[in-house]
Design a protein around this motif. Structure first.
Motif, PDB file in Angstrom:
ATOM      1  N   ASP A 195       0.812  -1.221   0.000  1.00  0.00           N
ATOM      2  CA  ASP A 195       0.000   0.000   0.000  1.00  0.00           C
ATOM      3  C   ASP A 195       0.841   1.265   0.000  1.00  0.00           C
ATOM      4  OD1 ASP A 195       1.042  -0.083   2.522  1.00  0.00           O
ATOM      5  OD2 ASP A 195      -0.868   0.059   3.593  1.00  0.00           O
ATOM      6  N   ASN A 196       2.008   1.226  -0.635  1.00  0.00           N
ATOM      7  CA  ASN A 196       2.872   2.410  -0.697  1.00  0.00           C
ATOM      8  C   ASN A 196       3.564   2.474  -2.055  1.00  0.00           C
ATOM      9  OD1 ASN A 196       5.239   0.698  -0.579  1.00  0.00           O
ATOM     10  ND2 ASN A 196       4.965   0.565   1.629  1.00  0.00           N
ATOM     11  N   GLY A 197       4.523   3.379  -2.192  1.00  0.00           N
ATOM     12  CA  GLY A 197       5.200   3.576  -3.464  1.00  0.00           C
ATOM     13  C   GLY A 197       6.423   2.713  -3.685  1.00  0.00           C
ATOM     14  N   VAL A 198       6.634   1.687  -2.860  1.00  0.00           N
ATOM     15  CA  VAL A 198       7.666   0.657  -3.000  1.00  0.00           C
ATOM     16  C   VAL A 198       9.068   1.156  -2.639  1.00  0.00           C
ATOM     17  CG1 VAL A 198       8.856  -0.933  -4.597  1.00  0.00           C
ATOM     18  CG2 VAL A 198       6.359  -0.689  -4.694  1.00  0.00           C
ATOM     19  N   LYS A 199       9.472   2.303  -3.145  1.00  0.00           N
ATOM     20  CA  LYS A 199      10.874   2.703  -3.028  1.00  0.00           C
ATOM     21  C   LYS A 199      11.330   2.877  -1.581  1.00  0.00           C
ATOM     22  CE  LYS A 199      11.644   4.689  -7.597  1.00  0.00           C
ATOM     23  NZ  LYS A 199      12.076   5.872  -8.377  1.00  0.00           N
ATOM     24  N   GLY A 200      10.449   3.237  -0.689  1.00  0.00           N
ATOM     25  CA  GLY A 200      10.833   3.393   0.706  1.00  0.00           C
ATOM     26  C   GLY A 200      10.625   2.154   1.546  1.00  0.00           C
ATOM     27  N   ASP A 201      10.241   1.045   0.929  1.00  0.00           N
ATOM     28  CA  ASP A 201       9.902  -0.178   1.663  1.00  0.00           C
ATOM     29  C   ASP A 201      10.908  -1.267   1.324  1.00  0.00           C
ATOM     30  OD1 ASP A 201       8.724  -2.504   2.731  1.00  0.00           O
ATOM     31  OD2 ASP A 201       6.718  -1.661   2.502  1.00  0.00           O
ATOM     32  N   SER A 202      11.937  -1.410   2.157  1.00  0.00           N
ATOM     33  CA  SER A 202      13.005  -2.366   1.847  1.00  0.00           C
ATOM     34  C   SER A 202      12.512  -3.806   1.894  1.00  0.00           C
ATOM     35  CB  SER A 202      14.173  -2.173   2.811  1.00  0.00           C
ATOM     36  OG  SER A 202      13.793  -2.443   4.145  1.00  0.00           O
ATOM     37  N   ARG A 203      11.554  -4.105   2.767  1.00  0.00           N
ATOM     38  CA  ARG A 203      11.088  -5.490   2.884  1.00  0.00           C
ATOM     39  C   ARG A 203      10.459  -5.974   1.583  1.00  0.00           C
ATOM     40  NH1 ARG A 203       9.908  -9.168   7.011  1.00  0.00           N
ATOM     41  NH2 ARG A 203       8.136 -10.571   6.666  1.00  0.00           N
ATOM     42  N   HIS A 252      19.336   4.031  -0.713  1.00  0.00           N
ATOM     43  CA  HIS A 252      18.775   2.791  -1.243  1.00  0.00           C
ATOM     44  C   HIS A 252      19.070   1.649  -0.280  1.00  0.00           C
ATOM     45  CE1 HIS A 252      17.948  -0.566  -3.952  1.00  0.00           C
ATOM     46  NE2 HIS A 252      17.308   0.305  -4.725  1.00  0.00           N
ATOM     47  N   HIS A 253      18.103   0.739  -0.130  1.00  0.00           N
ATOM     48  CA  HIS A 253      18.241  -0.314   0.877  1.00  0.00           C
ATOM     49  C   HIS A 253      19.486  -1.166   0.665  1.00  0.00           C
ATOM     50  CE1 HIS A 253      17.142  -4.064  -1.312  1.00  0.00           C
ATOM     51  NE2 HIS A 253      16.452  -3.256  -2.087  1.00  0.00           N
ATOM     52  N   GLN A 254      19.984  -1.264  -0.579  1.00  0.00           N
ATOM     53  CA  GLN A 254      21.186  -2.044  -0.839  1.00  0.00           C
ATOM     54  C   GLN A 254      22.432  -1.421  -0.223  1.00  0.00           C
ATOM     55  OE1 GLN A 254      20.728  -1.766  -5.035  1.00  0.00           O
ATOM     56  NE2 GLN A 254      19.848  -3.804  -5.258  1.00  0.00           N
ATOM     57  N   HIS A 255      22.370  -0.118   0.088  1.00  0.00           N
ATOM     58  CA  HIS A 255      23.545   0.591   0.585  1.00  0.00           C
ATOM     59  C   HIS A 255      23.410   1.026   2.044  1.00  0.00           C
ATOM     60  CE1 HIS A 255      24.828   0.569  -3.534  1.00  0.00           C
ATOM     61  NE2 HIS A 255      23.864   1.366  -3.920  1.00  0.00           N
ATOM     62  N   VAL A 256      22.314   0.659   2.695  1.00  0.00           N
ATOM     63  CA  VAL A 256      22.062   1.142   4.051  1.00  0.00           C
ATOM     64  C   VAL A 256      23.174   0.725   5.008  1.00  0.00           C
ATOM     65  CG1 VAL A 256      20.560   0.868   6.060  1.00  0.00           C
ATOM     66  CG2 VAL A 256      19.562   1.322   3.821  1.00  0.00           C
TER      67      VAL A 256
END
Length: 475
Positions: free
Chosen positions: A4-12, A352-356
């Protein structure tokens, strides 16, 4: 997959989609578009499609109750004999108009403010009335009236799912559960077999309501109770939450746990790699840095990190958040200004979640100061694992699950939530001997079990059990 969101902020959900596609599943991840047009892109081998939400679901849930009550009042008025109309008085001689009185701005402003308060009170009264009426008349079906926005997701997503005719629907969190359940029911009715996985991210009865009205939370609870029985499998983020979900919804099987663990860095261009945390803030390499990464809200307890700085000379507080200029962050910065530590408070946007993990590793301490709410007690949250893979010593509040784990592993210090003196103590102890806490990460299999790669195997096992006989990866 539904979210229910825009995907980019949801790492899961990003990790879910990418790892499932890598395992050989044909993945379409549906999310919410920021505007009125569909947006698409590729996430590894997975297709992401953001669909626009309808704009006609803004009517308040109490509208039907108000219309019925207003109609009743009009009928009562119509049935009351009107008083006799007095005869018109003789016309008076014209009188010169008095000069206009000077404006009374302050009084008018006060009247306007009072009027707004009265209006909010009236609306809240109608919300409470609607809540009672709908729950008594409709039971759990009342969610449709109490929160029409839930049906907006059906309008946006339903026809898209039907056209895809999936073999498996993975519904993330409580608002997508109903969308997935109704789609599965339609597809089965048409003769197409489909399985539904519900991914419960939190315990809905224990959340701090997202909306400031009395009908929102009951609507979500009723919606979840209605559709939880439709799930063929349930996954969640912790063992404690799995037990609560099974008890709450009388699930025949204990939900399986898929942790919010980080994945390893993936290859990308040099432009995709963010500037380091310290460099982004202009912090000297020798200065101690305490970092918080995640959503920013009062219940996250972030204020204590600012309040402590006068007692922690030279320490910087860095907040890595979705919106660095959000009102709550502005309040924290204003407080830092009052305390004379504004130069040691910094806010940065998400990477980006890959670089967190690589980004957070530039700090000295990872802080989780969250307050005591039911959902905070029962899970190891995403930032806990991200800090761990960054090999940061932790300072965490005494919420149950994270406090127990931190004490057991020796990777940090625990302080009493909202206790400033105890927080200062914990930070000082960690900074005095950081290597003592970092050594915890050298224990065999600790970090290996806290990886997304391990969680992806659990998820793929669930998919394969529900939909056997699919083509192997690469075929």
């Amino acid at each position: 997959m539904l979210v229910d969101n825009g995907v980019k902020g949801d790492s899961r959900v990003q990790k879910q989609a990418r790892s499932a596609a890598d395992a050989g599943w044909e993945v379409v991840l549906l999310g919410v578009a920021p505007g009125l047009k569909t947006v698409t892109w590729k996430l590894g081998e997975a297709d992401v499609r953001l669909v626009p939400m309808p704009r006609k679901f803004s009517q308040r849930a109490n509208g039907w109750v108000r219309r019925k009550a207003s109609g009743a009042k009009r009928r009562l008025r119509g049935a009351t004999p009107s008083a006799a109309v007095p005869a018109a008085a003789p016309a008076a001689a014209p009188v010169a108009a008095a000069p206009p009185a000077p404006p009374k701005k302050r009084r008018l402003d006060g009247i306007r403010t009072a009027g707004e308060k009265v209006g909010r009170g009236v609306r809240r009264g109608w919300d409470n009335t609607a809540l009672v009426v709908y729950k008594n008349v409709l039971g759990d079906s009342a969610w449709r009236r109490l929160d029409p926005q839930l049906w907006a997701f059906e309008v946006a997503f339903g026809h898209v799912i039907d056209s895809l005719r999936p073999d498996l629907i993975h519904a993330n969190d409580f608002r997508m559960l109903g969308v997935g359940a109704r789609a599965a029911r339609r597809l089965r009715a048409s003769g197409h077999p489909v399985k539904l996985v519900w991914d419960a991210h939190e315990f809905l009865p224990g959340i701090n309501p997202w909306m400031n009205n009395p009908r929102w939370h009951p609507a979500q609870l009723a919606h979840e109770r209605t559709y939880a029985p439709y799930a063929d499998a349930v996954v969640t983020v912790s063992e404690g939450l799995a037990e609560l979900l099974q008890r709450e919804h009388k699930l025949p099987r204990l939900p399986e746990v898929v942790l919010n663990a980080p994945g390893g860095d993936e290859p990308g261009s040099a432009e995709e790699v963010p500037t380091g945390l310290r460099e982004s803030c202009g912090i000297d390499p020798a200065a101690p840095v305490a970092v918080y990464s995640g959503a920013a809200a009062p219940q996250r307890g972030l204020g204590i990190m600012v309040e402590a700085l006068p007692q922690l000379p030279g320490v910087h507080a860095v907040f890595v958040v979705p919106r660095p200029n959000a009102p709550y962050l502005q309040q924290l910065k204003a407080r830092a200004q009052e305390l004379g530590v504004a130069d040691r408070v910094h806010a940065l946007p998400y990477v980006h979640h890959q670089h967190v993990v690589r980004f957070l590793a530039g700090a000295d301490v990872g802080v989780i100061p969250i307050l005591h709410y039911p959902n905070h007690e029962i899970a190891l949250i995403t930032k806990f694992f991200e800090y761990s893979h960054a090999r940061l010593p932790l300072v965490v509040s005494d919420v149950r699950m994270m406090a127990e784990t931190t004490r057991a592993t020796g990777q940090g210090e625990v302080f009493r939530a909202e206790d400033l003196a105890d927080y200062v103590r914990a930070v000082r102890e960690v900074l005095a001997d950081p290597q003592r806490y970092r050594a915890a990460y050298d224990k065999p299999s600790l970090l290996e079990n806290w990886t997304w790669e391990a969680q992806a195997q659990v998820l793929d096992g669930i998919y394969t059990r529900l939909v056997p006989g699919r083509p192997a990866a690469g075929s």
